[in-house]
Design a protein around this motif. Structure first.
Motif, mmCIF file in Angstrom:
data_model
loop_
_atom_site.group_PDB
_atom_site.id
_atom_site.type_symbol
_atom_site.label_atom_id
_atom_site.label_comp_id
_atom_site.label_asym_id
_atom_site.label_seq_id
_atom_site.Cartn_x
_atom_site.Cartn_y
_atom_site.Cartn_z
ATOM 1 N N ASP A 1 -12.486 0.479 -4.818
ATOM 2 C CA ASP A 1 -13.617 1.141 -5.507
ATOM 3 C C ASP A 1 -13.603 2.650 -5.269
ATOM 4 O OD1 ASP A 1 -15.763 -1.647 -4.622
ATOM 5 O OD2 ASP A 1 -14.598 -1.270 -6.464
ATOM 6 N N ASP A 2 -12.984 3.042 -4.134
ATOM 7 C CA ASP A 2 -12.918 4.485 -3.809
ATOM 8 C C ASP A 2 -11.630 5.108 -4.342
ATOM 9 O OD1 ASP A 2 -11.773 4.032 -0.322
ATOM 10 O OD2 ASP A 2 -11.043 3.276 -2.265
ATOM 11 N N GLY A 3 -10.881 4.335 -5.109
ATOM 12 C CA GLY A 3 -9.645 4.859 -5.687
ATOM 13 C C GLY A 3 -8.450 4.759 -4.760
ATOM 14 N N HIS A 4 -8.613 4.067 -3.626
ATOM 15 C CA HIS A 4 -7.427 3.891 -2.762
ATOM 16 C C HIS A 4 -6.487 2.891 -3.414
ATOM 17 C CE1 HIS A 4 -9.393 0.223 -0.915
ATOM 18 N NE2 HIS A 4 -8.131 -0.154 -0.902
ATOM 19 N N THR A 5 -5.224 2.964 -3.006
ATOM 20 C CA THR A 5 -4.243 1.977 -3.445
ATOM 21 C C THR A 5 -3.240 1.794 -2.324
ATOM 22 O OG1 THR A 5 -2.795 1.300 -5.280
ATOM 23 C CG2 THR A 5 -2.655 3.619 -4.569
ATOM 24 N N ALA A 6 -2.661 0.616 -2.221
ATOM 25 C CA ALA A 6 -1.941 0.221 -1.007
ATOM 26 C C ALA A 6 -2.899 0.534 0.144
ATOM 27 C CB ALA A 6 -0.606 0.937 -0.895
ATOM 28 N N SER A 7 -2.429 1.196 1.198
ATOM 29 C CA SER A 7 -3.398 1.638 2.219
ATOM 30 C C SER A 7 -3.406 3.150 2.297
ATOM 31 C CB SER A 7 -3.090 0.995 3.580
ATOM 32 O OG SER A 7 -3.556 -0.348 3.587
ATOM 33 N N LEU A 8 -3.372 3.750 1.108
ATOM 34 C CA LEU A 8 -3.508 5.213 0.984
ATOM 35 C C LEU A 8 -4.956 5.493 0.591
ATOM 36 C CD1 LEU A 8 -0.168 5.790 -0.935
ATOM 37 C CD2 LEU A 8 -0.615 6.416 1.461
ATOM 38 N N PHE A 9 -5.733 5.931 1.572
ATOM 39 C CA PHE A 9 -7.179 6.084 1.389
ATOM 40 C C PHE A 9 -7.552 7.548 1.196
ATOM 41 C CE2 PHE A 9 -8.996 1.873 2.149
ATOM 42 C CZ PHE A 9 -7.883 1.194 2.625
ATOM 43 N N PRO A 10 -8.649 7.818 0.491
ATOM 44 C CA PRO A 10 -9.040 9.211 0.200
ATOM 45 C C PRO A 10 -9.204 10.084 1.447
ATOM 46 C CG PRO A 10 -10.377 7.686 -1.076
ATOM 47 C CD PRO A 10 -9.581 6.842 -0.131
ATOM 48 N N LYS B 1 17.491 -14.224 -7.234
ATOM 49 C CA LYS B 1 17.950 -12.831 -7.396
ATOM 50 C C LYS B 1 16.807 -11.844 -7.135
ATOM 51 C CE LYS B 1 22.097 -13.655 -9.463
ATOM 52 N NZ LYS B 1 23.383 -13.075 -9.052
ATOM 53 N N THR B 2 15.750 -12.360 -6.514
ATOM 54 C CA THR B 2 14.564 -11.529 -6.272
ATOM 55 C C THR B 2 14.412 -11.266 -4.783
ATOM 56 O OG1 THR B 2 13.431 -12.372 -8.244
ATOM 57 C CG2 THR B 2 12.035 -11.484 -6.495
ATOM 58 N N TRP B 3 14.124 -10.023 -4.445
ATOM 59 C CA TRP B 3 13.846 -9.644 -3.058
ATOM 60 C C TRP B 3 12.411 -9.123 -2.999
ATOM 61 C CZ3 TRP B 3 18.649 -10.214 -4.765
ATOM 62 C CH2 TRP B 3 19.642 -10.618 -3.856
ATOM 63 N N LEU B 4 11.664 -9.555 -1.964
ATOM 64 C CA LEU B 4 10.226 -9.267 -1.896
ATOM 65 C C LEU B 4 9.876 -8.356 -0.729
ATOM 66 C CD1 LEU B 4 8.851 -12.851 -2.634
ATOM 67 C CD2 LEU B 4 8.897 -10.912 -4.214
ATOM 68 N N PHE B 5 9.022 -7.394 -0.998
ATOM 69 C CA PHE B 5 8.552 -6.436 0.000
ATOM 70 C C PHE B 5 7.034 -6.325 -0.144
ATOM 71 C CE2 PHE B 5 12.871 -5.029 0.740
ATOM 72 C CZ PHE B 5 13.499 -5.297 -0.464
ATOM 73 N N TRP B 6 6.409 -5.584 0.777
ATOM 74 C CA TRP B 6 4.946 -5.377 0.667
ATOM 75 C C TRP B 6 4.636 -3.888 0.565
ATOM 76 C CZ3 TRP B 6 6.772 -9.950 1.883
ATOM 77 C CH2 TRP B 6 6.036 -11.086 1.523
ATOM 78 N N GLY B 7 3.554 -3.584 -0.159
ATOM 79 C CA GLY B 7 3.125 -2.186 -0.278
ATOM 80 C C GLY B 7 2.303 -1.757 0.908
ATOM 81 N N ASP B 8 1.606 -2.723 1.512
ATOM 82 C CA ASP B 8 0.848 -2.407 2.728
ATOM 83 C C ASP B 8 0.492 -3.700 3.439
ATOM 84 O OD1 ASP B 8 -2.659 -2.103 1.868
ATOM 85 O OD2 ASP B 8 -1.121 -3.340 0.952
ATOM 86 N N GLU B 9 0.067 -3.557 4.690
ATOM 87 C CA GLU B 9 -0.263 -4.747 5.477
ATOM 88 C C GLU B 9 -1.254 -4.340 6.567
ATOM 89 O OE1 GLU B 9 -1.185 -7.745 5.974
ATOM 90 O OE2 GLU B 9 0.792 -8.598 5.536
ATOM 91 N N ARG B 10 -2.169 -5.267 6.812
ATOM 92 C CA ARG B 10 -3.146 -5.020 7.873
ATOM 93 C C ARG B 10 -2.505 -5.357 9.214
ATOM 94 N NH1 ARG B 10 -6.704 -7.928 4.240
ATOM 95 N NH2 ARG B 10 -7.042 -6.602 2.426
ATOM 96 N N LEU C 1 4.916 -6.469 -3.325
ATOM 97 C CA LEU C 1 3.661 -7.196 -3.562
ATOM 98 C C LEU C 1 2.478 -6.390 -3.036
ATOM 99 C CD1 LEU C 1 4.792 -10.819 -2.572
ATOM 100 C CD2 LEU C 1 4.599 -9.839 -4.871
ATOM 101 N N ALA C 2 1.350 -6.518 -3.739
ATOM 102 C CA ALA C 2 0.110 -5.883 -3.294
ATOM 103 C C ALA C 2 -0.687 -6.862 -2.450
ATOM 104 C CB ALA C 2 -0.726 -5.465 -4.508
ATOM 105 N N GLY C 3 -1.657 -6.316 -1.730
ATOM 106 C CA GLY C 3 -2.523 -7.159 -0.918
ATOM 107 C C GLY C 3 -3.908 -7.252 -1.529
ATOM 108 N N GLY C 4 -4.875 -7.580 -0.694
ATOM 109 C CA GLY C 4 -6.242 -7.748 -1.172
ATOM 110 C C GLY C 4 -6.410 -9.104 -1.856
ATOM 111 N N ASN C 5 -7.512 -9.256 -2.593
ATOM 112 C CA ASN C 5 -7.815 -10.542 -3.244
ATOM 113 C C ASN C 5 -7.422 -10.604 -4.715
ATOM 114 O OD1 ASN C 5 -9.052 -11.964 -1.022
ATOM 115 N ND2 ASN C 5 -10.599 -10.332 -1.105
ATOM 116 N N SER C 6 -7.465 -9.461 -5.405
ATOM 117 C CA SER C 6 -7.228 -9.494 -6.862
ATOM 118 C C SER C 6 -5.908 -10.154 -7.245
ATOM 119 C CB SER C 6 -7.300 -8.071 -7.437
ATOM 120 O OG SER C 6 -8.548 -7.508 -7.162
ATOM 121 N N PRO C 7 -4.827 -9.932 -6.476
ATOM 122 C CA PRO C 7 -3.549 -10.500 -6.939
ATOM 123 C C PRO C 7 -3.443 -12.017 -6.789
ATOM 124 C CG PRO C 7 -3.185 -8.667 -5.405
ATOM 125 C CD PRO C 7 -4.621 -9.079 -5.278
ATOM 126 N N ARG C 8 -4.429 -12.666 -6.149
ATOM 127 C CA ARG C 8 -4.313 -14.121 -5.933
ATOM 128 C C ARG C 8 -4.014 -14.859 -7.236
ATOM 129 N NH1 ARG C 8 -6.051 -16.369 -1.140
ATOM 130 N NH2 ARG C 8 -6.911 -14.913 0.409
#
Ligand code: 6PG
Length: 258
Positions: free
Chosen positions: A165-174, A79-88, A43-50
């Protein structure tokens, strides 16, 4: 829809894109269960996935006829297992927690077994220890089931990602070359003073994401749709999201033009 052999680009209204993305996720879940008995979803974080998560909880009507009869197909949650891509680095019940956002919009609405939910322990003071812990959690899940060897990477069925907006994804920042250049670890701890909210985070690394069978970017907003299109068409190659290129998988962009 715009696509090459292994990447696909969908754009439209929030309702259209959300329903299309949910239909895709549910179809992929059944494909994975049929193929290897389970669906591993990041799962992704932030607000968009709400809106995406709320709709995912409601399932999907397979066609007009089903819709007219109120018949819906739901995720194979058992049959689903859930993980996170990043977390604060906040407590699990904090308003900035990606886990809390998913709990509120999805987990509290669906019968996914609690033992299938693998939260990132990002609230720990020692970020590196927390990253190693989560990596061990992932290794024990995947090595037990996929007979991966130590130097392999996890093969998630689907990784949902957002786009900054800066092209980051998960918590991989420029600005974090060290995290972007990681080639062995599956999870790293990063410190991002410019992130919103700023601070320490845990994130999956590029190789951990790029070994997924499918990656799904879900973005909302005209500016992000423009950036998404530039990344998709390889006009923009210099941001972290441009580095999401699955080794043996496919990339799907669902961008909402507001
Ligand atoms: C996070 C996210 C991050 C997010 C983007 C977009 O923890 O912040 O994982 O990568 O997806 O920043 O955030 P919005 O969806 O809130 O615009």
């Amino acid at each position: 829809m715009d696509n090459a052999s292994d990447k696909f680009f969908f754009t439209g209204t929030e309702t259209e894109i959300t329903e299309q993305a949910v239909a895709f996720i549910i179809a992929e879940a059944y494909r994975a269960v049929s193929d290897h008995g389970r669906f591993s979803l990041v799962l992704a974080g932030g607000n968009s996935p709400r809106s995406l998560y709320r709709q995912l909880a409601k399932g999907v009507a397979n066609n007009e006829r089903a819709a007219s009869k109120g018949e819906r197909t739901f995720m194979p949650w058992k049959k689903t297992w859930l993980f996170w891509g990043d977390e604060r680095s906040v407590p699990a019940d904090h308003q900035d927690s990606n886990y809390q956002m998913a709990r509120e919009t999805l987990l509290s609405q669906v019968p996914v077994p609690e033992t299938h939910i693998f939260r990132m322990p990002a609230e720990q003071d020692d970020g590196n220890k927390a990253a190693r812990e989560y990596e061990e959690t992932l290794r024990s899940f995947f090595i037990a089931r996929d007979s991966l060897s130590e130097q392999d990477f996890p093969i998630f069925d689907l990784v949902i990602l957002g786009l900054g907006d800066d092209g980051h994804t998960a918590s991989l920042f420029p600005d974090n070359a060290e995290a972007l250049q990681e080639t062995e670890r599956w999870v790293v701890s990063v410190s991002e003073p410019l992130a919103k909210p700023p601070g320490k985070r845990l994130t999956l690394t590029l190789p951990a994401i790029n070994h997924a069978r499918n990656v799904l970017f879900f973005t909302i907003g005209r500016e992000k749709a423009g950036l998404a299109k530039r990344i998709f068409s390889a006009e923009e190659k210099g941001v972290p999201a441009s580095r999401i290129v699955p080794v043996n998988g496919k990339t799907f962009w669902f961008t909402v033009q507001l």
